[in-house]
Design an enzyme around this catalytic site. Structure first.
Site, PDB file in Angstrom:
ATOM      1  CG  ASP A 282      -0.289   0.079   2.430  1.00 27.47           C
ATOM      2  OD1 ASP A 282       0.900  -0.143   2.404  1.00 27.47           O
ATOM      3  OD2 ASP A 282      -0.780   0.233   3.556  1.00 27.47           O
TER       4      ASP A 282
ATOM      5  CE  LYS B 234       1.156   1.761  12.446  1.00 23.09           C
ATOM      6  NZ  LYS B 234       1.185   0.483  12.392  1.00 23.09           N
TER       7      LYS B 234
ATOM      8  CG  ASP C 162       0.485   4.250   4.084  1.00 19.87           C
ATOM      9  OD1 ASP C 162      -0.707   3.897   3.580  1.00 19.87           O
ATOM     10  OD2 ASP C 162       0.921   3.700   5.165  1.00 19.87           O
TER      11      ASP C 162
HETATM   12  N1  GDD Z   1      -0.461 -11.359   4.297  1.00 15.49           N
HETATM   13  C1  GDD Z   1      -0.521 -10.561   5.240  1.00 15.49           C
HETATM   14  N2  GDD Z   1      -0.986 -10.956   6.476  1.00 15.49           N
HETATM   15  N3  GDD Z   1      -0.517  -9.102   4.997  1.00 15.49           N
HETATM   16  C2  GDD Z   1      -0.558  -8.230   6.004  1.00 15.49           C
HETATM   17  C3  GDD Z   1      -0.924  -8.827   7.341  1.00 15.49           C
HETATM   18  C4  GDD Z   1      -1.320 -10.018   7.343  1.00 15.49           C
HETATM   19  O1  GDD Z   1      -1.807 -10.436   8.493  1.00 15.49           O
HETATM   20  N4  GDD Z   1      -1.076  -7.430   8.019  1.00 15.49           N
HETATM   21  C5  GDD Z   1      -0.665  -6.505   7.247  1.00 15.49           C
HETATM   22  N5  GDD Z   1      -0.414  -6.844   6.152  1.00 15.49           N
HETATM   23  C6  GDD Z   1      -0.071  -6.200   4.886  1.00 15.49           C
HETATM   24  C7  GDD Z   1      -0.948  -4.831   4.654  1.00 15.49           C
HETATM   25  O2  GDD Z   1      -1.835  -5.542   3.515  1.00 15.49           O
HETATM   26  C8  GDD Z   1      -0.164  -3.991   3.846  1.00 15.49           C
HETATM   27  O3  GDD Z   1       0.256  -4.266   2.513  1.00 15.49           O
HETATM   28  C9  GDD Z   1       1.265  -4.218   4.771  1.00 15.49           C
HETATM   29  O4  GDD Z   1       1.115  -5.644   5.236  1.00 15.49           O
HETATM   30  C10 GDD Z   1       1.454  -3.264   6.034  1.00 15.49           C
HETATM   31  O5  GDD Z   1       0.217  -3.476   6.526  1.00 15.49           O
HETATM   32  P1  GDD Z   1      -0.562  -1.839   7.095  1.00 15.49           P
HETATM   33  O6  GDD Z   1      -1.659  -2.567   8.113  1.00 15.49           O
HETATM   34  O7  GDD Z   1      -0.857  -1.287   6.047  1.00 15.49           O
HETATM   35  O8  GDD Z   1       0.749  -1.240   8.116  1.00 15.49           O
HETATM   36  P2  GDD Z   1       0.855   0.220   8.648  1.00 15.49           P
HETATM   37  O9  GDD Z   1       0.628   1.165   7.445  1.00 15.49           O
HETATM   38  O10 GDD Z   1      -0.029   0.720   9.881  1.00 15.49           O
HETATM   39  O11 GDD Z   1       2.355   0.396   8.814  1.00 15.49           O
HETATM   40  C11 GDD Z   1       3.170  -0.435   8.155  1.00 15.49           C
HETATM   41  O12 GDD Z   1       3.752   0.272   7.001  1.00 15.49           O
HETATM   42  C12 GDD Z   1       4.347   1.642   7.158  1.00 15.49           C
HETATM   43  C13 GDD Z   1       4.713   2.401   5.950  1.00 15.49           C
HETATM   44  O13 GDD Z   1       3.555   2.649   5.325  1.00 15.49           O
HETATM   45  C14 GDD Z   1       4.696  -0.576   8.912  1.00 15.49           C
HETATM   46  O14 GDD Z   1       5.379  -1.341   8.178  1.00 15.49           O
HETATM   47  C15 GDD Z   1       5.494   0.556   9.327  1.00 15.49           C
HETATM   48  O15 GDD Z   1       6.451   0.332  10.007  1.00 15.49           O
HETATM   49  C16 GDD Z   1       5.489   1.426   8.021  1.00 15.49           C
HETATM   50  O16 GDD Z   1       6.132   2.550   8.403  1.00 15.49           O
HETATM   51 MG    MG Z   2      -0.048   0.892   5.615  1.00 12.12          MG
END
Ligand code: GDD
Ligand code: MG
Length: 346
Positions: free
Chosen positions: A106, A157, A215
């Protein structure tokens, strides 16, 4: 070389758009996000990409027809978290060896993946995280590094006043097989469980991306991602054949229909089967999804129409997203930042 894209999240902050489609299948400037990513991975030499899916995994099935790179889909029965998903998907796909990419599904970016790979090889890291500066690091993984680029700590976070830097995890990693051995089986977070431990052992490095980064996981950032793409803020081409119309430009699929007297401002993309009728004004920044329709006299700017969405005659729409088969009725003036849910008429 292989790559893994994490595409399993529910995309809750993008509801109602994600009730039907998982977030990585949402189009950015008319190209599904995950297809953009496949192209970038192919350009850097990846032959096989594994999609680690969970929520609405069937939406990815058609990507298995891809040949360059080949695409494999691994589905978790229950969400395993980002770390658990990496371990499970790499094993289920027959094992990953050597060096590989892991990407969040994403994050819209044009980071130079070849540059990151080179930096990773120079330092001999077990994993290298692309970093990007943000205004408010508290919604991200915060990553302080030493002058050599070695990650000192990884803090997912933190409260805003406890973030030691505004350089954050940009969601693009280059990894070595050795990293997989450090991920326990079952539910596990790469950001909360794996990276903090790797930072302590001194095997984790950061590399500033110095590129466009967003993002697109919320409705305002999803719209912004589309506008940025149309405005040429990242180095990615727009789909279709470019035509100059009046003072503006339209990138058109060959089956799209644009009436001769339509006023085009700035940049607009028209997907297959989309139609703009006589006397309408479109742009700056309009995306017309497949089979979408803009009626006579309508005025549409900074707006994304998803599949078969309709803006009827004389309606005015500015800064909006119209979901799949959604409709803005004739003569309506939509407030800015509106979202029309799929299948609803407003
Ligand atoms: N297969 C799978 N299974 N994918 C997952 C799962 C799971 O259980 N949980 C999350 N994902 C995928 C989401 O679809 C997304 O593409 C990615 O892992 C990151 O999850 P998000 O839920 O979008 O996390 P975030 O945006 O709160 O935080 C993450 O992204 C940030 C940057 O945008 C973290 O990696 C942060 O450290 C980072 O800064
Ligand atoms: Mg995200």
């Amino acid at each position: 070389m292989k790559a893994l894209i994490l595409v399993g999240g529910e995309g809750t902050r993008l509801r109602p758009l994600t009730y039907e489609r998982p977030k990585p299948m949402l189009p950015i400037a008319a190209v599904p996000f995950v297809e953009r990513t496949l192209r970038r991975l192919h350009d850097v030499g990846c032959e096989e990409v594994v999609l680690s899916a969970c929520y609405r995994s069937e939406a990815f099935d058609r990507l298995t027809e891809h040949t360059a790179p080949r695409v494999r889909i691994v589905v978790e029965e229950e969400p395993l978290g980002t770390g658990g998903a990496i371990r499970y998907a790499t094993e289920a796909a027959g094992g990953f060896d050597g060096t590989f990419f892991v990407l969040n599904g994403d994050v819209l970016t044009d980071v130079d993946l070849a540059m990151v790979l080179e930096r990773h090889r120079d330092t001999g890291a077990e994993a290298t995280i692309v970093l990007t500066p943000v205004e408010d690091p508290s919604r991200f993984g915060v990553v302080p590094t030493d002058p050599a680029g070695r990650v000192i700590r990884f803090i997912e976070k933190p409260p805003r006043d406890e973030a030691p830097t505004n350089m954050i995890n940009a969601g693009t990693y280059v990894c070595e097989q050795a990293m997989l051995e450090g991920i326990p089986a079952g539910v596990c977070s790469v950001e909360r469980d794996v990276f903090p431990r790797m930072a302590e052992s001194g095997v984790l490095y950061g590399c500033p991306g110095e590129s466009y980064w967003l993002d697109f996981g919320t409705l305002p950032t999803y719209l912004q991602a589309n506008i940025d793409c149309l405005e040429g803020r990242l180095h990615e081409p727009l789909p279709g054949i470019r035509r100059s119309v009046g003072g503006g430009h339209v990138w058109m699929d060959e089956t799209a229909q644009l009436a001769a007297d339509v006023d085009v401002v700035g940049n607009v993309v028209m997907s297959s089967g989309s139609v703009v009728e006589s006397g309408a004004r479109i742009g700056p920044s309009g995306v017309l999804g497949p089979k979408s329709h803009i009626g006579t006299g309508a005025v549409v700017s900074e707006t994304v129409l998803l599949d078969a969405a309709v803006v009827e005659r004389d309606a005015r729409v500015h800064r909006a997203i119209v979901g799949d088969r959604g409709c803005v009725c004739a003569g309506r003036r939509l407030p800015a930042d509106s979202v029309v849910p799929p299948d609803q008429s407003i």
